[in-house]
Structure formats: C-alpha cells, structure tokens
Design an enzyme around this catalytic site. Structure first.
Site, PDB file in Angstrom:
ATOM      1  N   HIS A 127      -9.051  12.069 -20.984  1.00 46.31           N
ATOM      2  CA  HIS A 127      -9.203  13.521 -21.001  1.00 46.31           C
ATOM      3  C   HIS A 127      -9.383  14.071 -22.410  1.00 46.31           C
ATOM      4  O   HIS A 127      -9.917  15.169 -22.582  1.00 46.31           O
ATOM      5  CB  HIS A 127      -8.032  14.213 -20.275  1.00 46.31           C
ATOM      6  CG  HIS A 127      -6.734  14.206 -20.996  1.00 46.31           C
ATOM      7  ND1 HIS A 127      -5.689  13.379 -20.644  1.00 46.31           N
ATOM      8  CD2 HIS A 127      -6.283  14.931 -22.039  1.00 46.31           C
ATOM      9  CE1 HIS A 127      -4.659  13.609 -21.436  1.00 46.31           C
ATOM     10  NE2 HIS A 127      -4.998  14.550 -22.300  1.00 46.31           N
ATOM     11  N   ASP A 159      -7.616   7.992 -16.197  1.00 46.95           N
ATOM     12  CA  ASP A 159      -7.428   8.770 -17.415  1.00 46.95           C
ATOM     13  C   ASP A 159      -7.219   7.869 -18.634  1.00 46.95           C
ATOM     14  O   ASP A 159      -6.408   8.154 -19.498  1.00 46.95           O
ATOM     15  CB  ASP A 159      -6.265   9.756 -17.282  1.00 46.95           C
ATOM     16  CG  ASP A 159      -6.306  10.841 -18.369  1.00 46.95           C
ATOM     17  OD1 ASP A 159      -7.371  11.006 -18.997  1.00 46.95           O
ATOM     18  OD2 ASP A 159      -5.286  11.503 -18.596  1.00 46.95           O
ATOM     19  N   SER A 234      -1.069  12.855 -26.216  1.00 45.05           N
ATOM     20  CA  SER A 234      -1.865  12.191 -25.179  1.00 45.05           C
ATOM     21  C   SER A 234      -2.504  10.925 -25.732  1.00 45.05           C
ATOM     22  O   SER A 234      -3.112  10.946 -26.796  1.00 45.05           O
ATOM     23  CB  SER A 234      -2.972  13.122 -24.678  1.00 45.05           C
ATOM     24  OG  SER A 234      -2.461  14.170 -23.926  1.00 45.05           O
TER      25      SER A 234
END
Length: 284
Positions: A127, A159, A234
């Site tokens: 992402h 992801d 992330s």
C-alpha cells in the site's frame, strides 16, 4: 491529494470482530470507506483501523487490583526492558530502511522496509507503493545514504511488495522466525520510521495470533501486538527477543484516527516468506 512526507496515509483495512453484524461489519469500521457516507452505527464504531507506520513510547502499568478484588489506585511505572531486547534492537536497526514512494507526480507515501537476504532484497507493504501512485521508489539507509530501489514485484492481495537496492548498500539481512513459532505473550519490538523518525524502536508483546483483519477486500489472519505503531511504520519488521522477524507491521486500530491505542496488526511471517519467495523467484 498529496500525502505529507513522513506521515504516510491511513488506508483503512478493517478489523473483523468475532461479533459481526449481519452485513459483515465488525464492531468497528473505517468511516471513510463507507460508500454511503453513513456514520458508524455503534459507539465503538468510532474505532477506525488504519494503515500503519510507526513505533514509539514506553510501556506503562495500569490499574492494580487489591487482594480483596476491589480496584486499587492507578500505578504507572516504566516496565523494565529485558537485556535480550536491547540486543535484538541492536541487531535489527541496521537492516531496516525508510521507504519513499512517488513524489514526482505530487503523490507520495512513506513507510519502512527491511532486508531479507544478501542480494539486497527488501520487504515492504504494497500500500505504500500504491499510495505513491506508481512513482519512483527511494530507500534511505540507517546511515543516511539513499538509493533508487527497483520494484521486483508486488502482491496487493497480501499487501506485500519486494524491492531491491544495489549491492553497495550492504544492508544486513534480518533472520526470519520459523512459521508457527510465535507465541502469545512473548516480547516483541516494532522497528521502522514512524512520522519519518528513522530507526525508531518500540516494545510490546504478542497480544493475539490469527486475528482476522480485512485489508482492502481481502481478509487475512494477523499477529496482534500492543507495541506502539504509527503512520510511517508500514512495512517495517515486528521482531522477537532473538531478533527474528515474526511479521510485517501493516495496520493499527485508532480512535477517530488519533494514532496508536496499543492495538496493531502484522502480517505473519509464514505469509511474508511465502509471498516474498514467490516474488523473488519470478522477478529475481
């Protein structure tokens, strides 16, 4: 809309509670993803699950109950950090990078990543690249050097994405935990670049395993942790006390989008390894 450098951008995978509404919603939900613009119907639905990136803070104690079962006074104290976690942090930080995607077209996103082999392949979240609009990807090393990264492959369903930097980067690959070895209650560290603060380390425990999380339209079993995770983390690793990667930090739960509340989610290492091996095998 451009993403502010260093902050990343919440993306809204949903946590799926065991107590589902008939329409499949959990007891919390990401309001910005509601196609009808409706407000969440329950008070607890104010908890939004957002894409993560971060780590920070110390571990504190909570309410101490009396021996007779009555609630005692609140006692907050810094928890001692086991010596093995200090060693694990020292071993992990050199293999973790900051990732900047896009920027040339006005869209950009930041996150983290880590080296997985001596060929300088890096794991990160897909992402981050998606929010970067498919633009160029730059990796910043712990020593401040920057390299243009090749996108070896992407797997939006999980992801995950694999990057590659030149051999001259010399990143130290992180060891991966054996699948199925992670245990609830064991101490872990989240390492990455929350809010652009490279090399940030936060500590917590594995809160739960096989927690169902919805990433986009896909559901996944995730490792839940209370290690502080925030935008920018992330793609960074969640490691155990031996310095082995047990998951890739991917999402957090927040109240009204206001940062970490101690509920974070990581993609389990077995899924990470399987996806990375497939991507690297195809793209080199």
């Amino acid at each position: 809309m451009a993403v502010q450098t260093g902050l990343g951008e919440p993306r809204g995978p949903w946590f799926i509670s065991p107590e589902l509404d008939p329409d499949g919603r959990g007891w919390w939900d990401a309001p910005e993803r509601d196609p009808g613009g409706r407000r969440p119907r329950r008070l607890l639905a104010a908890l939004a699950v957002v894409a993560l990136s971060a780590v920070s803070g110390a571990i504190a104690g909570g309410v101490v109950a009396g021996r007779d079962g009555a609630g005692g006074p609140a006692a907050a104290s810094a928890a001692p950090v086991p010596a093995e976690l200090v060693t694990a942090a020292e071993r992990t930080v050199p293999g973790v990078v900051s990732v900047l995607a896009g920027g040339a077209t006005g869209r950009s996103a930041t996150g983290s990543g880590f080296a997985v082999d001596d060929q300088q392949h890096l794991i990160t979240n897909d992402h981050i690249l998606a929010k970067g609009g498919g633009g160029p990807v730059t990796v910043e090393l712990p020593d401040g050097r920057r390299f243009a990264a090749e996108v070896v492959g992407r797997e939006p369903r999980s992801d995950l994405a694999v990057l590659k930097v030149p051999a001259s980067a010399g990143l130290t690959p992180l060891p991966l935990s054996k699948p199925g070895a992670t245990r609830v209650g064991e101490p872990v560290l989240a390492v990455g670049s929350p809010l652009g603060l490279a090399g940030t380390v936060t500590a917590g425990i594995v809160s739960a395993l096989d927690r169902e999380v919805r990433l986009g339209n896909n559901r996944h079993s995730a490792v839940q942790t209370d290690a502080s995770i925030n935008p920018g983390n992330s793609g960074g690793p969640l490691v155990n006390a031996r310095g082995e990667v047990v998951g890739v930090n991917t999402a957090i739960a927040t109240i009204d989008g206001n940062g970490s509340i101690g509920i974070g989610f990581a993609i389990p290492i077995d899924q990470v390894q399987q996806t990375a091996d497939t991507i690297i095998g195809k793209g080199g």
